[in-house]
Design an enzyme around this catalytic site. Structure first.
Site, short mmCIF file in Angstrom:
data_model
loop_
_atom_site.label_atom_id
_atom_site.label_comp_id
_atom_site.label_asym_id
_atom_site.label_seq_id
_atom_site.Cartn_x
_atom_site.Cartn_y
_atom_site.Cartn_z
N LEU A 94 89.96 -11.85 65.81
CA LEU A 94 88.84 -12.49 66.51
C LEU A 94 88.05 -11.47 67.33
O LEU A 94 88.62 -10.55 67.92
CB LEU A 94 89.37 -13.61 67.42
CG LEU A 94 90.18 -14.70 66.72
CD1 LEU A 94 90.58 -15.79 67.71
CD2 LEU A 94 89.42 -15.31 65.55
N MET B 162 89.91 -16.54 60.19
CA MET B 162 91.02 -15.80 59.59
C MET B 162 91.58 -14.81 60.61
O MET B 162 92.22 -13.82 60.24
CB MET B 162 90.58 -15.08 58.32
CG MET B 162 90.11 -16.06 57.24
SD MET B 162 90.30 -15.43 55.56
CE MET B 162 89.27 -13.99 55.61
N HIS C 5 83.37 -14.68 67.22
CA HIS C 5 84.22 -15.88 67.23
C HIS C 5 84.19 -16.55 68.60
O HIS C 5 84.19 -17.78 68.71
CB HIS C 5 85.67 -15.51 66.88
CG HIS C 5 85.86 -15.02 65.48
ND1 HIS C 5 86.18 -13.71 65.20
CD2 HIS C 5 85.78 -15.65 64.28
CE1 HIS C 5 86.30 -13.56 63.88
NE2 HIS C 5 86.06 -14.72 63.30
#
Ligand code: PAF
Length: 290
Positions: free
Chosen positions: A36, A33, A40
């Site tokens: 980051l 989503m 991530h």
């Protein structure tokens, strides 16, 4: 590194992946989503190892937020996200609009029912959350058609439910989990950590401290693990625990005589921020005579 191709529509995504699909290259997807962070980045590196072509999707999915949750406030940092994707050598970034992902409208969309596993733990506090998560993940699998998809283990129940969905609906994608990435002080990385004040950040460290203290009692047994973890969490200033449980890998109950690998899973509010964390626990008694 060349900048990733940014696809905002399904047609642009198909064009970006046409070559890969034609020459049989494997596609690895990291659904996100956005907002980051280094966690991530670790998922992306795993995806790079697992597939020939790495795709990151960035989509703040409205259907997984309940009424009064932080959909509007959820951090949106597209420029920084694209810079991270470029640094990590991502091939394609898929950044669809809500209309692209929910062409018939959000309210009237067909949704994936997560079943009973979606009603416990996070699902008890957020009754429509996993319905939204599974729906958007199924949609992403349909449009990206990845060979493999990588998810963080911080959202342990989410990962378990995605594995169940893939098995129960017969989806043709391999699911890989990535261990939790932490700050040096132990806090599990999360996009929502940006909501924490400096004081709340310090208070939030009680979650990982409780998990570590509990996991250290694994050889004694499940009851000692939970009691020790609760001793740390229950007394922690500024922390409102929601649940702290020991489960098996499939979120099943762990009876007091359980031996083997389990997970200690916690959710708590610090200030107004809901935080999740978990840790593997080896419930293996020491050998006889020791
Ligand atoms: O874990 C997340 O970031 C989201 O729940 C996911 C899997 C990208 C679905 O929106």
């Amino acid at each position: 590194m060349p900048a990733p191709v940014v696809a905002r529509t399904r047609a642009e995504l198909d064009a970006a992946l046409r070559g890969a699909r034609h020459d049989g290259s494997t596609v690895a997807l990291v659904p996100t989503m956005g907002a980051l962070h280094d966690g991530h980045a670790a998922l992306v590196r795993q995806a790079r190892d697992l597939g020939d072509v790495a795709v990151v999707s960035i989509f703040v999915n409205p259907t997984q937020f309940g009424p009064g949750e932080d959909l509007e406030a959820y951090p949106r940092t597209p420029d920084a996200d694209l810079a991270l994707c470029e640094r990590e050598d991502v091939d394609v970034v898929f950044m669809p609009s809500v209309e692209e992902m929910y062409p018939g409208g959000v309210e009237s969309s067909v949704m994936v029912d997560p079943g009973p596993l979606g009603t416990i733990l996070e699902g008890a506090a957020r009754p429509t959350h996993f319905r939204g998560v599974l729906t958007v993940v199924a949609k992403l699998f349909a449009v990206v058609r990845p060979d493999v998809a990588v998810f963080g283990e911080k959202d342990f129940q989410q990962l378990a439910l995605i594995r169940r969905m893939v098995r129960d609906l017969g989806l043709d994608v391999r699911i890989e989990g990535h261990h939790i990435v932490r700050e040096d002080d132990g806090l599990a990385l999360s996009s929502r950590n940006t909501y924490l004040s400096a004081e709340e950040h310090q208070q939030a460290l009680a979650l990982s401290r409780a998990l570590q203290a509990g996991a250290a009692e694994g050889a004694v047994g499940p009851v000692a693990v939970l009691k020790t973890a609760w001793d740390v969490l229950g007394d922690a200033p500024g922390v409102q625990p929601d649940y702290l449980v020991l489960t098996d890998a499939y979120l099943g109950d762990v009876p007091p005589d359980f031996t083997g690998e389990a997970r200690l899973v916690v959710a708590a509010k610090v200030g107004t921020t809901r935080l999740l964390d978990n840790l593997p626990v080896s419930l293996t008694p020491p050998p006889e005579g020791r």
